[in-house]
Design a protein around this motif. Sequence first.
Motif, mmCIF file in Angstrom:
data_model
loop_
_atom_site.group_PDB
_atom_site.id
_atom_site.type_symbol
_atom_site.label_atom_id
_atom_site.label_comp_id
_atom_site.label_asym_id
_atom_site.label_seq_id
_atom_site.Cartn_x
_atom_site.Cartn_y
_atom_site.Cartn_z
ATOM 1 N N ILE A 1 3.214 16.543 6.914
ATOM 2 C CA ILE A 1 2.354 17.121 7.954
ATOM 3 C C ILE A 1 1.783 16.023 8.849
ATOM 4 O O ILE A 1 1.741 16.167 10.081
ATOM 5 N N GLY A 2 1.377 14.930 8.211
ATOM 6 C CA GLY A 2 0.838 13.818 8.984
ATOM 7 C C GLY A 2 1.840 13.303 10.008
ATOM 8 O O GLY A 2 1.508 13.121 11.186
ATOM 9 N N LEU A 3 3.082 13.107 9.560
ATOM 10 C CA LEU A 3 4.117 12.599 10.466
ATOM 11 C C LEU A 3 4.456 13.621 11.549
ATOM 12 O O LEU A 3 4.690 13.249 12.711
ATOM 13 N N ARG B 1 10.061 7.169 10.905
ATOM 14 C CA ARG B 1 9.685 7.397 9.517
ATOM 15 C C ARG B 1 9.987 8.815 9.086
ATOM 16 O O ARG B 1 10.487 9.057 7.982
ATOM 17 N N LEU B 2 9.712 9.765 9.968
ATOM 18 C CA LEU B 2 9.983 11.164 9.641
ATOM 19 C C LEU B 2 11.488 11.374 9.514
ATOM 20 O O LEU B 2 11.976 12.017 8.577
ATOM 21 N N ASP B 3 12.228 10.829 10.439
ATOM 22 C CA ASP B 3 13.681 10.949 10.399
ATOM 23 C C ASP B 3 14.245 10.344 9.127
ATOM 24 O O ASP B 3 15.084 10.933 8.443
ATOM 25 N N SER C 1 9.787 1.121 3.907
ATOM 26 C CA SER C 1 9.017 -0.120 3.816
ATOM 27 C C SER C 1 9.058 -0.938 5.113
ATOM 28 O O SER C 1 8.117 -1.657 5.416
ATOM 29 N N ASN C 2 10.133 -0.839 5.903
ATOM 30 C CA ASN C 2 10.212 -1.629 7.132
ATOM 31 C C ASN C 2 10.200 -0.774 8.400
ATOM 32 O O ASN C 2 10.604 -1.233 9.467
ATOM 33 N N VAL C 3 9.750 0.460 8.236
ATOM 34 C CA VAL C 3 9.779 1.383 9.371
ATOM 35 C C VAL C 3 8.350 1.684 9.794
ATOM 36 O O VAL C 3 7.538 2.130 8.991
ATOM 37 N N ILE C 4 8.034 1.423 11.051
ATOM 38 C CA ILE C 4 6.671 1.595 11.553
ATOM 39 C C ILE C 4 6.542 2.860 12.402
ATOM 40 O O ILE C 4 5.590 3.613 12.251
ATOM 41 N N ASP C 5 7.511 3.091 13.288
ATOM 42 C CA ASP C 5 7.443 4.226 14.214
ATOM 43 C C ASP C 5 7.390 5.541 13.441
ATOM 44 O O ASP C 5 8.268 5.818 12.619
ATOM 45 N N MET D 1 0.849 -1.190 0.000
ATOM 46 C CA MET D 1 0.000 0.000 0.000
ATOM 47 C C MET D 1 0.886 1.241 0.000
ATOM 48 O O MET D 1 1.819 1.342 0.750
ATOM 49 N N SER D 2 0.562 2.154 -0.828
ATOM 50 C CA SER D 2 1.364 3.356 -0.966
ATOM 51 C C SER D 2 1.242 4.267 0.250
ATOM 52 O O SER D 2 0.161 4.546 0.732
ATOM 53 N N ILE D 3 2.388 4.705 0.744
ATOM 54 C CA ILE D 3 2.374 5.645 1.873
ATOM 55 C C ILE D 3 2.263 7.074 1.354
ATOM 56 O O ILE D 3 1.388 7.824 1.764
#
Lengths: 217, 217
Positions: free
Chosen positions: A150-152, A99-101, A91-95, A1-3
Amino acid sequence: MSIVRFVVNNAAAKKLSGTRAGKMRSELVASAFALFSQRGFDGVNLDEIAAHAGVTKGSLYWHFNSKRDLIHAACAYYYRTYQRRINEALSNVIDPWERLDRTLRVAVRTCLMDQQNRVFTMEIFTFSVHDEALRRGWQQFYDSVREFYIGLVKTAASAGRIHVSDPEQAVNLMLAAMEGVKLRALFEPEICSAQEEARIVAGLWEILGYRPEAVHA
Amino acid sequence: MSIVRFVVNNAAAKKLSGTRAGKMRSELVASAFALFSQRGFDGVNLDEIAAHAGVTKGSLYWHFNSKRDLIHAACAYYYRTYQRRINEALSNVIDPWERLDRTLRVAVRTCLMDQQNRVFTMEIFTFSVHDEALRRGWQQFYDSVREFYIGLVKTAASAGRIHVSDPEQAVNLMLAAMEGVKLRALFEPEICSAQEEARIVAGLWEILGYRPEAVHA
DNA sequence: AACGCACAATACTCATCAGTATGGAACCGC
DNA sequence: GCGGTTCCATACTGATGAGTATTGTGCGTT
């Protein structure tokens, strides 16, 4: 699914994508992107693009109505590949914080090291002055990137990880700074280093309201 | 005495500046700048520039060796006029803090409202990819602007008005953000408002280490 | 008045390149 | 096997525009 969600309004390309014509069309677009990213839109002629793809100009005009049409397709290609690159990096980052970093690091590295990206986006900006469809395309892409950030940032602010009163304003300024860094690297290649990259990332974090010394104090 | 110091390496132009030829040369440069700022370097031909100055192309070639030569002269013209505008804005301001604030406001307003500036600088950036002399010219101009800001930021930091650990890094990021704002205004004309201008100026102040709430606390 | 020079106008050359017309080859369906 | 369609190559057109060669004009000096 596209982020990072960005819908390329390119129904014709999707309809043909599995066919022989679709393959050649894609090949032409990739060739156009490769050459435009080195020499700019006006620095490449259609004979060269066709040759790069292994055909002649007559074939190119079978697939595209005009050079401008091809330029627009090359832009859509760029937006897709940029988005894919960000998605793969995450792809393997949840937090959300992670993810922002990660996104910031990938984006800054692209701004500093990816000369093709720099040349291509600069051509988009310059040509957008007199091409409204080009402006709309970029704006749509940019909006999707901005919404993603903005979401992150809002998630991180909710978790108390950063202190920012206006996430949208902070993201706007951070993205503006990022484009400015990309530009600056054209004139100061010496900033394209791991050390400088880290400093720039830290600076962008500060714009987003993350100050390491405030957190550790 | 010039505050923002930038020496235009243009001895030939200075030598002629009082003569009839010098006047026509200046007229041609001003015409070139005006048209380039509307339609870009490739969007204007030499017949149009000559006509705008009241002569024909033969005369233009008397004064300039080539279109590229004229482009370089138009850039030098732009650097001079930008510098003059900043100097005029600061002509009655002595306080370094006030000077920095005034400079920021003038610069942001230029980024948001001055479409000619936007188009012209974008052309410089795009053409600089393949023109080293153009890159050097911009870099020299940019360095002088940056030194100016760094001087004011260091003065303000010494006075305790702002808290910034690395003035140079902060100025680099602030200037990058400013260029990004100029670009963003191309795609989002709605940000060209007094309110948005104030918010952007406040954001740039934060990058420089000035946080109003910290001072008033 | 004549000459030389600076500045400018006119006419032209030539290269470049987007785009088009036409014909050929390959493929597909009947 | 044939006809139609798709995809492609070749040859060509026409516009554009930077740059040049040549000529003209005005001015200053002798």
